[in-house]
Motif scaffolding. Structure first.
Motif, PDB file in Angstrom:
ATOM      1  N   LEU A 212      15.789   0.255   9.847  1.00 21.89           N
ATOM      2  CA  LEU A 212      15.380  -0.541   8.689  1.00 21.89           C
ATOM      3  C   LEU A 212      14.050  -1.254   8.934  1.00 21.89           C
ATOM      4  CD1 LEU A 212      18.837  -2.124   7.745  1.00 21.89           C
ATOM      5  CD2 LEU A 212      17.785  -0.043   6.842  1.00 21.89           C
ATOM      6  N   SER A 213      13.301  -0.803   9.946  1.00 20.08           N
ATOM      7  CA  SER A 213      12.032  -1.457  10.289  1.00 20.08           C
ATOM      8  C   SER A 213      10.935  -1.087   9.303  1.00 20.08           C
ATOM      9  CB  SER A 213      11.607  -1.061  11.707  1.00 20.08           C
ATOM     10  OG  SER A 213      12.499  -1.568  12.669  1.00 20.08           O
ATOM     11  N   GLY A 214       9.876  -1.932   9.278  1.00 19.61           N
ATOM     12  CA  GLY A 214       8.761  -1.711   8.367  1.00 19.61           C
ATOM     13  C   GLY A 214       7.432  -1.589   9.085  1.00 19.61           C
ATOM     14  N   ILE A 215       6.343  -1.727   8.337  1.00 21.56           N
ATOM     15  CA  ILE A 215       5.006  -1.507   8.886  1.00 21.56           C
ATOM     16  C   ILE A 215       4.624  -2.544   9.944  1.00 21.56           C
ATOM     17  CG2 ILE A 215       4.157  -0.275   6.848  1.00 21.56           C
ATOM     18  CD1 ILE A 215       2.861  -2.827   5.889  1.00 21.56           C
ATOM     19  N   ASN A 216       5.307  -3.680   9.962  1.00 24.55           N
ATOM     20  CA  ASN A 216       5.038  -4.680  11.001  1.00 24.55           C
ATOM     21  C   ASN A 216       5.496  -4.213  12.381  1.00 24.55           C
ATOM     22  OD1 ASN A 216       7.724  -4.935   9.955  1.00 24.55           O
ATOM     23  ND2 ASN A 216       7.916  -6.880  11.049  1.00 24.55           N
ATOM     24  N   GLU A 217       6.242  -3.114  12.406  1.00 24.00           N
ATOM     25  CA  GLU A 217       6.714  -2.552  13.673  1.00 24.00           C
ATOM     26  C   GLU A 217       5.854  -1.361  14.131  1.00 24.00           C
ATOM     27  OE1 GLU A 217       9.634  -3.413  15.788  1.00 24.00           O
ATOM     28  OE2 GLU A 217       9.025  -5.244  14.773  1.00 24.00           O
ATOM     29  N   ILE A 218       4.691  -1.213  13.521  1.00 25.72           N
ATOM     30  CA  ILE A 218       3.750  -0.185  13.978  1.00 25.72           C
ATOM     31  C   ILE A 218       3.035  -0.717  15.220  1.00 25.72           C
ATOM     32  CG2 ILE A 218       1.625   1.084  13.438  1.00 25.72           C
ATOM     33  CD1 ILE A 218       2.484   1.069  10.515  1.00 25.72           C
ATOM     34  N   LYS A 219       3.051   0.052  16.263  1.00 23.68           N
ATOM     35  CA  LYS A 219       2.399  -0.352  17.516  1.00 23.68           C
ATOM     36  C   LYS A 219       0.914  -0.009  17.509  1.00 23.68           C
ATOM     37  CE  LYS A 219       2.608   0.395  22.544  1.00 23.68           C
ATOM     38  NZ  LYS A 219       3.324   1.125  23.637  1.00 23.68           N
ATOM     39  N   SER A 220       0.613   1.184  17.050  1.00 25.49           N
ATOM     40  CA  SER A 220      -0.768   1.656  17.076  1.00 25.49           C
ATOM     41  C   SER A 220      -1.083   2.425  15.797  1.00 25.49           C
ATOM     42  CB  SER A 220      -0.987   2.556  18.297  1.00 25.49           C
ATOM     43  OG  SER A 220      -2.252   3.172  18.250  1.00 25.49           O
ATOM     44  N   ASN A 221      -2.228   2.103  15.186  1.00 24.60           N
ATOM     45  CA  ASN A 221      -2.687   2.768  13.971  1.00 24.60           C
ATOM     46  C   ASN A 221      -4.144   3.192  14.191  1.00 24.60           C
ATOM     47  OD1 ASN A 221      -3.229   3.630  11.365  1.00 24.60           O
ATOM     48  ND2 ASN A 221      -3.085   1.596  10.427  1.00 24.60           N
TER      49      ASN A 221
ATOM     50  N   LEU B  54       5.547   9.845  10.157  1.00 24.96           N
ATOM     51  CA  LEU B  54       4.119   9.716  10.475  1.00 24.96           C
ATOM     52  C   LEU B  54       3.891   9.713  11.986  1.00 24.96           C
ATOM     53  CD1 LEU B  54       3.019   7.030   7.844  1.00 24.96           C
ATOM     54  CD2 LEU B  54       2.484   9.477   7.813  1.00 24.96           C
ATOM     55  N   GLU B  55       4.821   9.095  12.712  1.00 25.79           N
ATOM     56  CA  GLU B  55       4.708   9.101  14.171  1.00 25.79           C
ATOM     57  C   GLU B  55       4.901  10.510  14.720  1.00 25.79           C
ATOM     58  OE1 GLU B  55       6.260   6.296  17.743  1.00 25.79           O
ATOM     59  OE2 GLU B  55       7.857   7.301  16.607  1.00 25.79           O
ATOM     60  N   LYS B  56       5.878  11.235  14.200  1.00 27.70           N
ATOM     61  CA  LYS B  56       6.106  12.599  14.660  1.00 27.70           C
ATOM     62  C   LYS B  56       4.913  13.493  14.352  1.00 27.70           C
ATOM     63  CE  LYS B  56      11.168  12.671  14.485  1.00 27.70           C
ATOM     64  NZ  LYS B  56      12.362  13.300  13.869  1.00 27.70           N
ATOM     65  N   ALA B  57       4.212  13.179  13.274  1.00 25.78           N
ATOM     66  CA  ALA B  57       3.019  13.956  12.908  1.00 25.78           C
ATOM     67  C   ALA B  57       1.808  13.575  13.751  1.00 25.78           C
ATOM     68  CB  ALA B  57       2.707  13.750  11.428  1.00 25.78           C
ATOM     69  N   GLY B  58       1.966  12.552  14.611  1.00 23.65           N
ATOM     70  CA  GLY B  58       0.891  12.149  15.504  1.00 23.65           C
ATOM     71  C   GLY B  58      -0.132  11.215  14.895  1.00 23.65           C
ATOM     72  N   LEU B  59       0.217  10.568  13.769  1.00 22.93           N
ATOM     73  CA  LEU B  59      -0.752   9.717  13.073  1.00 22.93           C
ATOM     74  C   LEU B  59      -0.656   8.247  13.493  1.00 22.93           C
ATOM     75  CD1 LEU B  59      -0.526  11.222   9.469  1.00 22.93           C
ATOM     76  CD2 LEU B  59      -2.160  11.761  11.289  1.00 22.93           C
ATOM     77  N   ILE B  60       0.526   7.788  13.884  1.00 21.56           N
ATOM     78  CA  ILE B  60       0.718   6.409  14.334  1.00 21.56           C
ATOM     79  C   ILE B  60       1.707   6.419  15.500  1.00 21.56           C
ATOM     80  CG2 ILE B  60       0.309   5.410  12.028  1.00 21.56           C
ATOM     81  CD1 ILE B  60       3.385   5.075  11.772  1.00 21.56           C
ATOM     82  N   THR B  61       1.844   5.282  16.156  1.00 24.00           N
ATOM     83  CA  THR B  61       2.934   5.097  17.120  1.00 24.00           C
ATOM     84  C   THR B  61       3.692   3.832  16.739  1.00 24.00           C
ATOM     85  OG1 THR B  61       1.514   3.876  18.661  1.00 24.00           O
ATOM     86  CG2 THR B  61       1.721   6.259  19.006  1.00 24.00           C
ATOM     87  N   LEU B  62       4.978   3.810  17.051  1.00 22.08           N
ATOM     88  CA  LEU B  62       5.842   2.703  16.675  1.00 22.08           C
ATOM     89  C   LEU B  62       6.304   1.932  17.904  1.00 22.08           C
ATOM     90  CD1 LEU B  62       8.017   4.702  14.113  1.00 22.08           C
ATOM     91  CD2 LEU B  62       6.079   3.198  13.587  1.00 22.08           C
ATOM     92  N   LYS B  63       6.658   0.681  17.698  1.00 27.89           N
ATOM     93  CA  LYS B  63       7.150  -0.155  18.791  1.00 27.89           C
ATOM     94  C   LYS B  63       8.516   0.356  19.265  1.00 27.89           C
ATOM     95  CE  LYS B  63       4.825  -4.350  17.088  1.00 27.89           C
ATOM     96  NZ  LYS B  63       5.027  -5.726  16.567  1.00 27.89           N
TER      97      LYS B  63
END
Length: 287
Positions: free
Chosen positions: A169-178, A154-163
């Protein structure tokens, strides 16, 4: 020494020799170099190993392959780690790492690499990534390895950014920007092709093995899919066995069978080129 004592000594030696031969044969047939290998597999991977099992080349290598179908990766890994299944063929290296991390007792080891197939973003409602509306629900796998893999996609597709701390093994709590305020629904990742038919789900992250079972081709039907490069090496599929059996000579024969020209042609023709061969040493995965 009398003749009687000599005969008794000779008989004792012969008895012990027979016992030793029996023990060696028993160890060979049921231990590290057993000739009949039970492979646990799921879906399209099971088809490949059923094909390999019937090849004359398999018999020529002095082994017999028995394929057992599973529908659940966790139970298959558990059975393999406990020695109930000799080898399994279905998972990525990241999935194996997640299992080993969660298992306190029985661990798995890698025999060799097989292929990499891109994970894709699929939708039955939208034709382009840019069409997915703000606030939409995206289905994502409920296991750690594929959750992390999907979020990276999803990050590579430009939809979110990650911490920056995001790991395999990280999950949605490691999303930086949505920025699109997407909602995430965890699903059993084997149900992806059915889930995208649900109108409440805008898109779903689906691995290619499962996609193929749902008549989806990642190269043709996904809105976006993984690019094949060094960053996706954790997603390379492998053959796994119980940690103690990693050096098993007969198990290693499975790798050379898999990478033979005949088997690779079968895989390309059968799966529309979506299973990309990866023939690398095990150390490649940990560099």
């Amino acid at each position: 020494m009398s003749k009687t004592k000599k005969w008794i000594s000779l008989i004792i030696v012969i008895i012990f020799a027979f016992i030793a031969i029996f023990l060696v044969r028993n160890q060979t047939s049921s231990g590290n170099d057993k000739n009949e290998i039970t492979i646990g597999s799921i879906g399209s991977d099971a088809q490949i190993w059923n094909y390999i099992a019937k090849l004359p080349e398999t018999k020529q290598k002095g082994i017999k392959i028995k394929v057992k179908n599973f529908t659940d990766g966790v139970s298959l890994n558990t059975s393999t780690a406990q020695g109930k299944i000799d080898v399994n063929a279905f998972q990525s290296y990241a999935y194996l790492a997640a299992y080993n991390k969660s298992s306190t007792k029985n661990k798995l080891g890698v025999i060799g690499t097989t292929y990499l197939e891109p994970m894709g973003i699929y939708s039955s409602q939208y034709k382009k990534i840019s069409e997915i509306p703000d606030g939409a629900t995206i289905a994502i796998a409920n296991n750690a390895a594929n959750t992390a893999r999907g979020l990276r996609l999803l990050e590579k597709a430009g939809l979110i950014t990650l911490k920056s701390s995001f790991g395999s093994l990280s999950g949605i709590n490691e999303i930086k920007s949505n920025p699109h305020d997407f909602k995430f629904k965890e699903i059993d990742d084997t149900t992806g092709p059915r889930v995208i038919k649900d109108n409440t789900i805008a898109a779903a992250l689906i691995g290619n093995t499962v996609a193929l079972e749902g008549k989806l081709n990642v190269l043709k039907d996904s809105l976006y899919h993984e690019k094949i490069d060094q960053s996706t090496k954790d997603n390379i599929n492998i053959l796994a066995t119980a940690k103690k059996n990693q050096s098993n000579k007969n198990f290693k024969k499975l790798i050379s069978l898999y990478h033979s020209k005949k088997v690779q042609k079968y895989i390309r023709d059968k799966f529309d080129g979506t299973k990309l061969e990866v023939q690398k040493p095990v150390t490649y995965l940990t560099k």
